[in-house]
Design an enzyme around this catalytic site. Sequence first.
Site, PDB file in Angstrom:
ATOM      1  N   ASP A  79       0.820  -1.208   0.000  1.00 48.58           N
ATOM      2  CA  ASP A  79       0.000   0.000   0.000  1.00 48.58           C
ATOM      3  C   ASP A  79       0.855   1.261   0.000  1.00 48.58           C
ATOM      4  OD1 ASP A  79      -2.160  -1.682   0.225  1.00 48.58           O
ATOM      5  OD2 ASP A  79      -2.959  -0.766   2.056  1.00 48.58           O
ATOM      6  N   HIS A 232       3.881  -2.133   3.214  1.00 47.14           N
ATOM      7  CA  HIS A 232       3.878  -0.765   2.704  1.00 47.14           C
ATOM      8  C   HIS A 232       5.221  -0.470   2.023  1.00 47.14           C
ATOM      9  CE1 HIS A 232       0.571  -0.674   5.621  1.00 47.14           C
ATOM     10  NE2 HIS A 232       0.103   0.360   4.947  1.00 47.14           N
TER      11      HIS A 232
END
Length: 275
Positions: A79, A232
Amino acid sequence: MTKMCRQTPVRNFINLLGAAALALAAGRAAALAADCPRKGTLGTSRILSVDPASNPRVGLKNFPQTLPLEDREVVLTFDDGPWPPTTPRVLAALAQECVRATFFLIGKPASEHPALVRRIAAEGHTIGHHTWLHRSLMQIPVSETREEIDRGIAADEMALHGVATTTPSTPFFRFPGFETTPATLDLLQSRGIAVFGADLWASDWNPMTPSHELKLLTDRLKAARKGIILLHDPKAQTAAMMPAFLRYLRHHHYRVVHLVPAAAPATAASAQNPK
């Protein structure tokens, strides 16, 4: 004699089909070899087509159901990118092990770094969507939620294909902070967009060393044994951890599953109103 002559064309046809099947299999084998020319890498074990109609919401941390993964199968998702200081390091680690992942991109950095977006796609990864500014869709006015979703999709599509459409070429979406509302969930489902949660994560939004993150993630994976993993790519600690984590997956016989969207069927309207 006549009977044999009648059977010969059939046999020839069967032989041709067999030859075609062998050629197709050889072509697929060659393609797989081209995907991963180095022996002893983790690789991508299989491709899973995700149909939003049958899998509108997945991820056991957030929803009652998840993807149909077998024991020791994992899906890698990232993400908040693209982020030039760290995303290339994650891509390099994935490329070294011939692994494909799904990246849920924020629209604004995607619009600022379109070449990096295109690189992610060119290296075989799937691109999903993660809003325009990563604002919580639970904490902004309802009137702004659609714009936050659509502007993010349009920015990602513009970076990828040069067309700012709000119809995503890959209908995968993840909410910032997993903060959903019934209205936004219904909106995405009505548009044929699958919502991704996660089955486990590394909690890499918290500051920690790469070695700490590796232990935390592998301990959770030992317990879960499979699942959609959230990471991430803008986090430096995650970028630093990725080579060791991929080696861990390889040494412990985990298999990576790559997600792609299912082919979209013809709409009912077009079927009823052919032109």
